[in-house]
Design an enzyme around this catalytic site. Structure first.
Site, PDB file in Angstrom:
ATOM      1  N   SER A  81       5.163  -2.558  11.146  1.00 23.73           N
ATOM      2  CA  SER A  81       4.390  -3.127   9.992  1.00 23.73           C
ATOM      3  C   SER A  81       4.699  -4.398   9.512  1.00 23.73           C
ATOM      4  CB  SER A  81       3.591  -1.718   9.147  1.00 23.73           C
ATOM      5  OG  SER A  81       3.289  -2.176   7.986  1.00 23.73           O
ATOM      6  N   ASP A  86      -3.324   3.077  17.037  1.00 27.39           N
ATOM      7  CA  ASP A  86      -2.860   2.418  15.837  1.00 27.39           C
ATOM      8  C   ASP A  86      -4.234   1.659  15.494  1.00 27.39           C
ATOM      9  OD1 ASP A  86      -2.327   0.524  13.796  1.00 27.39           O
ATOM     10  OD2 ASP A  86      -0.499   0.197  14.421  1.00 27.39           O
ATOM     11  N   HIS A 139      -0.966   4.362  13.013  1.00 29.41           N
ATOM     12  CA  HIS A 139      -0.050   3.154  12.623  1.00 29.41           C
ATOM     13  C   HIS A 139       0.792   4.128  11.931  1.00 29.41           C
ATOM     14  CE1 HIS A 139       1.357  -0.203  11.559  1.00 29.41           C
ATOM     15  NE2 HIS A 139       1.734  -0.403   9.702  1.00 29.41           N
TER      16      HIS A 139
END
Length: 375
Positions: free
Chosen positions: A151, A312, A345
């Site tokens: 991320s 995601d 995610h």
């Protein structure tokens, strides 16, 4: 304590003077909160920097004294794990602008004697990496064996490759993009507006009084929705329609409502609203899709492992595929895997088995290349 745990750890602090930021402003003094696991070898060439996501911190692995829960990536860092502390010296630090020990908006401004608030200068992912490099150099390390993170941590990994390509041997960006998209920026902007719309925000100078907890809680709720997938939410919160409420008083009638409210209320106890604003804006401005990223004339050779997750939708797999294409155009060695996962995610924190297999194989191969003749 499990044998594969790094055990009891402590957060340490490194302070240095005068950090010049990308926008030309400077911070007269910066403190970085960090933790280390494993042992730095004599040649100081076995160090791996772990970079954290948006609301993470330096506590990556092990336990703080009295804690029941370990660090946020404990499943991946430790003896025999993906980032094997029997082999590597692991460094994890809280980012510049954060609120877990590193200098940020709630830090004291030496010019005024009160917290910076929104007088804190604007920062970028590049500024975060510049501060991290100061910490790495503090250990006498001239080249990192690897930089890894997911991320916003993946953004830092790519930024390292852009800003200091000769300083890293390999890079592992996970669940990320070359540049923030309008949709990603839009989610961040809604979160920021929620915070700034809270009457307690007071243009960022709320320290010492009521804090914008309601706005920050809503921002976290929105963010958390983007971290999950439709499937994972259905599995976690099966809808059981309650009896119609005659008063329609907007209580949490559904399990997902209770969950989001809990996540929001618990988040405000550990995170600063201004840090949320600054870090989210740094994410928005992230863009390494530029001509000076790994210029061919420098003849650079960084080994990349790029990982994405099928479900995601915040940083969908096509964005990682674009990273792979871009790196191949720059003649870099790239290994890529799109892991099947239903977690969305959040998968980069949850798909431990597959990530461990990929990271271990990747690092073991490079370890043999670098250290094979020394064994």
């Amino acid at each position: 304590m499990a044998r594969d745990s790094v055990g009891i750890v402590q957060t340490k602090y490194f302070t240095f003077e005068n950090l010049v930021l990308e926008n030309g402003q400077s911070l007269p003094q910066v403190t970085i909160a960090y933790e280390t696991y494993g042992t730095l070898n004599e040649k100081k060439n076995n160090a791996i920097l772990i970079t954290h996501a948006f609301t993470g911190d330096a506590h990556c692995a092990g336990f703080h004294e009295g804690d029941k829960k370990p660090g946020w990536w404990d499943s991946m860092v430790g003896p025999g794990k993906a980032f094997d502390t029997n082999k590597y010296f692991i460094i994890a630090s809280n980012v510049l602008g954060g609120c877990a020990g590193t200098t940020g908006p709630e830090s004291i401004n030496p010019a005024t004697g009160v917290p910076y608030g929104t007088d804190f200068p604007a920062i970028t992912i590049s500024d975060m990496v510049k501060a991290q490099k100061k910490l790495v150099e503090y250990f006498g390390i001239e080249k990192l064996f690897s930089v890894a993170g997911g991320s916003m941590g993946g953004m830092q990994v790519l930024q390292w490759a852009m800003d200091y390509p000769e300083f890293i041997y390999s890079a592992i960006p996970i669940a990320i993009t070359l540049r923030s998209t309008p949709q990603q920026i839009a989610f961040n902007e809604v979160g920021r507006q929620s915070i700034m719309g809270d009457v307690a925000w007071k243009k960022g100078h709320y320290y010492g009084g009521p804090e914008p907890d309601k706005g920050l809680a809503v921002a976290r709720m929105l963010g958390h929705i983007t971290y999950m997938s439709d499937y994972s939410m259905q599995k976690k919160f099966p809808v059981k329609n309650p009896e119609p409420n005659e008063n329609f008083d907007f209580n949490a009638d559904f399990e997902v409502e209770e969950y989001l409210r809990y996540r929001g209320s618990s988040f405000v106890k550990r995170f600063d609203a201004n840090s949320y604003l600054y870090l989210s804006k740094a994410i928005d401005y992230f863009d390494v899709q530029k001509d000076n990223f790994l210029p061919e004339e420098k003849n650079l050779d960084i080994k990349f492992l790029v990982i994405s997750f099928k479900s995601d939708w915040l940083y969908p797999p096509y964005q990682s595929e674009n990273i792979v294409k871009f790196l191949k155009m720059k003649n870099q060695e790239v290994t890529y895997c799109n892991i099947f996962s239903t977690y969305g995610h959040d998968a980069f924190l949850l798909e431990v088995k597959d990530e461990t297999r990929l990271v271990k194989n990747f690092l073991n191969r490079l370890y043999d290349e670098v250290f094979g003749s020394e064994r």
